[in-house]
Design an enzyme around this catalytic site. Structure first.
Site, PDB file in Angstrom:
ATOM      1  N   ILE A  13       0.842  -1.210   0.000  1.00  0.00           N
ATOM      2  CA  ILE A  13       0.000   0.000   0.000  1.00  0.00           C
ATOM      3  C   ILE A  13       0.874   1.257   0.000  1.00  0.00           C
ATOM      4  CG2 ILE A  13      -1.780   1.274   1.257  1.00  0.00           C
ATOM      5  CD1 ILE A  13      -2.705  -1.450   2.432  1.00  0.00           C
ATOM      6  N   ASP A  73      11.747   2.538   5.670  1.00  0.00           N
ATOM      7  CA  ASP A  73      11.300   1.141   5.645  1.00  0.00           C
ATOM      8  C   ASP A  73      12.476   0.243   6.040  1.00  0.00           C
ATOM      9  OD1 ASP A  73       8.748  -0.258   3.737  1.00  0.00           O
ATOM     10  OD2 ASP A  73      10.324  -1.516   4.604  1.00  0.00           O
ATOM     11  N   THR A  98       9.276  -6.819   4.860  1.00  0.00           N
ATOM     12  CA  THR A  98       8.395  -7.422   3.857  1.00  0.00           C
ATOM     13  C   THR A  98       8.368  -6.578   2.583  1.00  0.00           C
ATOM     14  OG1 THR A  98       6.475  -6.281   4.775  1.00  0.00           O
ATOM     15  CG2 THR A  98       6.858  -8.542   5.533  1.00  0.00           C
ATOM     16  N   GLY A  99       8.789  -5.327   2.688  1.00  0.00           N
ATOM     17  CA  GLY A  99       8.799  -4.439   1.517  1.00  0.00           C
ATOM     18  C   GLY A  99      10.006  -4.706   0.629  1.00  0.00           C
ATOM     19  N   ASP A 113      14.625   1.041  10.862  1.00  0.00           N
ATOM     20  CA  ASP A 113      13.583   0.301  11.579  1.00  0.00           C
ATOM     21  C   ASP A 113      12.893   1.244  12.564  1.00  0.00           C
ATOM     22  OD1 ASP A 113      12.408  -1.535  13.671  1.00  0.00           O
ATOM     23  OD2 ASP A 113      13.310  -3.028  12.336  1.00  0.00           O
ATOM     24  N   ALA A 136       3.960   1.602   7.774  1.00  0.00           N
ATOM     25  CA  ALA A 136       4.809   0.485   8.221  1.00  0.00           C
ATOM     26  C   ALA A 136       4.167  -0.217   9.408  1.00  0.00           C
ATOM     27  CB  ALA A 136       6.193   0.991   8.625  1.00  0.00           C
ATOM     28  N   ALA A 137       4.251  -1.531   9.418  1.00  0.00           N
ATOM     29  CA  ALA A 137       3.686  -2.289  10.530  1.00  0.00           C
ATOM     30  C   ALA A 137       4.141  -3.729  10.472  1.00  0.00           C
ATOM     31  CB  ALA A 137       2.154  -2.264  10.476  1.00  0.00           C
ATOM     32  N   TYR A 139      -2.681  -8.163  16.816  1.00  0.00           N
ATOM     33  CA  TYR A 139      -2.530  -7.167  15.736  1.00  0.00           C
ATOM     34  C   TYR A 139      -3.624  -6.099  15.842  1.00  0.00           C
ATOM     35  CZ  TYR A 139      -3.139  -5.353  10.945  1.00  0.00           C
ATOM     36  OH  TYR A 139      -3.310  -4.545   9.854  1.00  0.00           O
ATOM     37  N   ARG A 147     -15.730 -10.867   3.215  1.00  0.00           N
ATOM     38  CA  ARG A 147     -14.857  -9.716   3.430  1.00  0.00           C
ATOM     39  C   ARG A 147     -15.256  -8.560   2.520  1.00  0.00           C
ATOM     40  NH1 ARG A 147     -13.852 -12.234   7.098  1.00  0.00           N
ATOM     41  NH2 ARG A 147     -11.932 -13.162   7.858  1.00  0.00           N
TER      42      ARG A 147
HETATM   43  N1  LIG Z   1      -3.297  -5.080   3.137  1.00  0.00           N
HETATM   44  C1  LIG Z   1      -4.415  -4.941   3.830  1.00  0.00           C
HETATM   45  O1  LIG Z   1      -5.453  -5.508   3.473  1.00  0.00           O
HETATM   46  C2  LIG Z   1      -4.454  -4.063   5.062  1.00  0.00           C
HETATM   47  C3  LIG Z   1      -5.675  -3.934   5.746  1.00  0.00           C
HETATM   48  C4  LIG Z   1      -5.738  -3.136   6.879  1.00  0.00           C
HETATM   49  C5  LIG Z   1      -4.603  -2.439   7.294  1.00  0.00           C
HETATM   50  N2  LIG Z   1      -3.415  -2.589   6.627  1.00  0.00           N
HETATM   51  C6  LIG Z   1      -2.251  -1.835   7.106  1.00  0.00           C
HETATM   52  O2  LIG Z   1      -1.712  -1.105   6.019  1.00  0.00           O
HETATM   53  C7  LIG Z   1      -0.305  -0.963   6.174  1.00  0.00           C
HETATM   54  C8  LIG Z   1       0.410  -1.436   4.920  1.00  0.00           C
HETATM   55  O3  LIG Z   1       0.128  -2.821   4.723  1.00  0.00           O
HETATM   56  P1  LIG Z   1       0.582  -3.623   3.419  1.00  0.00           P
HETATM   57  O4  LIG Z   1      -0.507  -4.576   3.094  1.00  0.00           O
HETATM   58  O5  LIG Z   1       1.058  -2.674   2.385  1.00  0.00           O
HETATM   59  O6  LIG Z   1       1.786  -4.492   4.014  1.00  0.00           O
HETATM   60  P2  LIG Z   1       3.307  -4.598   3.575  1.00  0.00           P
HETATM   61  O7  LIG Z   1       3.909  -5.683   4.410  1.00  0.00           O
HETATM   62  O8  LIG Z   1       3.429  -4.703   2.094  1.00  0.00           O
HETATM   63  O9  LIG Z   1       3.895  -3.184   4.030  1.00  0.00           O
HETATM   64  C9  LIG Z   1       4.412  -2.919   5.314  1.00  0.00           C
HETATM   65  C10 LIG Z   1       5.756  -2.239   5.154  1.00  0.00           C
HETATM   66  O10 LIG Z   1       6.267  -1.911   6.463  1.00  0.00           O
HETATM   67  C11 LIG Z   1       7.650  -2.260   6.506  1.00  0.00           C
HETATM   68  N3  LIG Z   1       8.002  -2.516   7.922  1.00  0.00           N
HETATM   69  C12 LIG Z   1       7.568  -3.546   8.692  1.00  0.00           C
HETATM   70  N4  LIG Z   1       8.101  -3.461   9.928  1.00  0.00           N
HETATM   71  C13 LIG Z   1       8.873  -2.346   9.941  1.00  0.00           C
HETATM   72  C14 LIG Z   1       9.703  -1.736  10.924  1.00  0.00           C
HETATM   73  N5  LIG Z   1       9.847  -2.276  12.149  1.00  0.00           N
HETATM   74  N6  LIG Z   1      10.374  -0.601  10.609  1.00  0.00           N
HETATM   75  C15 LIG Z   1      10.262  -0.063   9.353  1.00  0.00           C
HETATM   76  N7  LIG Z   1       9.506  -0.603   8.387  1.00  0.00           N
HETATM   77  C16 LIG Z   1       8.821  -1.739   8.659  1.00  0.00           C
HETATM   78  C17 LIG Z   1       7.779  -3.489   5.614  1.00  0.00           C
HETATM   79  O11 LIG Z   1       9.098  -3.728   5.151  1.00  0.00           O
HETATM   80  C18 LIG Z   1       6.809  -3.152   4.486  1.00  0.00           C
HETATM   81  O12 LIG Z   1       7.451  -2.436   3.432  1.00  0.00           O
HETATM   82  C19 LIG Z   1       0.052  -1.753   7.442  1.00  0.00           C
HETATM   83  O13 LIG Z   1       0.114  -0.842   8.523  1.00  0.00           O
HETATM   84  C20 LIG Z   1      -1.112  -2.703   7.619  1.00  0.00           C
HETATM   85  O14 LIG Z   1      -1.290  -3.082   8.959  1.00  0.00           O
HETATM   86  C21 LIG Z   1      -3.315  -3.390   5.525  1.00  0.00           C
END
Ligand SMILES: NC(=O)c1ccc[n+]([C@@H]2O[C@H](COP(=O)([O-])OP(=O)(O)OC[C@H]3O[C@@H](n4cnc5c(N)ncnc54)[C@H](O)[C@@H]3O)[C@@H](O)[C@H]2O)c1
Length: 310
Positions: free
Chosen positions: A12, A31, A35-36, A51, A74-75, A143, A215
């Site tokens: 995202i 980042d 996972t990115g 981080d 980030a999460a 979570y 969903r």
């Molecule tokens: N994908 C969904 O359906 C969804 C739904 C609800 C909420 N979210 C939230 O949206 C956000 C993005 O999700 P996404 O699906 O793109 O996931 P994703 O895993 O692709 O993106 C998360 C990014 O955060 C980075 N990251 C993780 N831990 C970190 C840390 N400790 N320090 C720095 N960077 C860190 C990862 O490397 C990754 O690039 C997240 O916060 C997630 O909880 C996603």
């Protein structure tokens, strides 16, 4: 406006970064690439491999880039990982998030947009209903608890230090660049497997062979538009969903149709911890002019085309 996108190398976050560049906004990405992917970050964007748990690293980013706004994507984003390792989830999502808020406070950043979860925060959504922002959070997983907890910190920082904040509670987001190898992201998983002619597992809602859980699937481009609106004006909590529920079987049928292939389906029992039904009311955000632009069928088609091209 100078926007720091945490998690900007993720699914995202990278779409948000692209949109901000198109809007002419100065952007930097933070980042840790857990996972990115580095290649998800467009050329010319400042990139900090830092981080959230590293306070000195955050300090350096704020000293150098001086963001006015933070888009916090980030999460630790996996429900399953949070159930297996709640401490890790706490350290990244709550402690890491607080490190970010403290850096914002110290360096005078104005506003944060937080990627919260509409899909997990409300718990079970009864048949025929849509979860509204006024419903109390009922987290089932660590979570969801960490996301709900961070929203409370946002409120506290708003009241004590004048920080502006928006929490966008995303439904199930899908689209190009989603990782098909994780636990979540069924559209990406199905797209990749069906295109390769591999069998797919369909987890049941109640018993194997049923249509699976329900969903609210929202296309990533529509999430980006909501984010854009929130950056420019909104404050508070907003659901980002469609108000439509789809079963896992409906996802599979749409993917199969877009791919032009009929997959072999392996029915499986319900997954522990999965909610049976989650659908969000989008009306609060719609009152500000936002509308999902990409239909379910079209979004799935775009996603399948992306995976076909890889
Ligand atoms: N994908 C969904 O359906 C969804 C739904 C609800 C909420 N979210 C939230 O949206 C956000 C993005 O999700 P996404 O699906 O793109 O996931 P994703 O895993 O692709 O993106 C998360 C990014 O955060 C980075 N990251 C993780 N831990 C970190 C840390 N400790 N320090 C720095 N960077 C860190 C990862 O490397 C990754 O690039 C997240 O916060 C997630 O909880 C996603």
């Amino acid at each position: 406006m100078r926007v720091l996108v945490t998690g900007g190398a993720g699914f995202i976050g990278s779409h948000i970064v692209e949109n901000l560049l198109q809007e002419g906004v100065e952007v930097a990405v933070l980042d840790n690439l857990s996972t990115g992917k580095r290649e998800n970050v467009p050329k010319g964007v400042y990139f900090y491999k830092v981080d959230l748990r590293d306070r000195e690293g955050l300090e350096r980013v704020f000293r150098e880039f001086r963001p006015t706004h933070v888009s916090h994507q980030a999460a630790q984003a996996s429900v399953k990982v949070s159930v297996d390792n709640p401490l890790l989830d706490f350290e990244v999502n709550l402690l890491g998030g607080l490190n970010l808020l403290e850096a914002m406070r110290k360096w005078g950043a104005e506003k944060i947009l937080f990627a919260s979860t509409g899909g997990a925060i409300y718990g079970e959504v009864p048949e025929g209903e849509e979860a509204e922002e006024t419903w109390p959070p009922r987290p089932k997983s660590p979570y969801a608890a960490s996301k709900a907890g961070f929203e409370h910190y946002l409120s506290a920082y708003g009241q004590n230090y004048g920080l502006k904040w928006v929490s966008l509670r995303y439904a199930n987001v899908y689209g190009p660049r989603q990782d098909p190898h994780g636990e979540a992201g069924v559209v990406a998983i199905f797209s990749e497997r069906v295109l390769k002619g591999e069998p797919v597992t369909l987890y049941a809602r109640k018993s194997p062979g049923d249509e699976g859980c329900v969903r609210d699937y929202i296309y990533v481009g529509d999430v980006v538009q909501a984010h854009n609106l929130a950056l420019k004006g909104l404050e508070g909590v907003y659901n980002v969903g469609t108000g439509e529920g789809h079963t896992t079987m409906e996802v599979l049928e749409a993917v199969a149709q877009a791919a032009g292939r009929t997959p072999q389906v392996n029915p499986a029992p319900p997954r522990p911890g999965d909610l049976e039904r989650s659908v969000l009311s989008p009306h609060k955000l719609m009152a500000h002019g936002w509308r999902p632009q990409v239909s379910f069928a079209e979004g799935i088609r775009l996603t399948v085309e992306y995976f076909r091209g890889r």
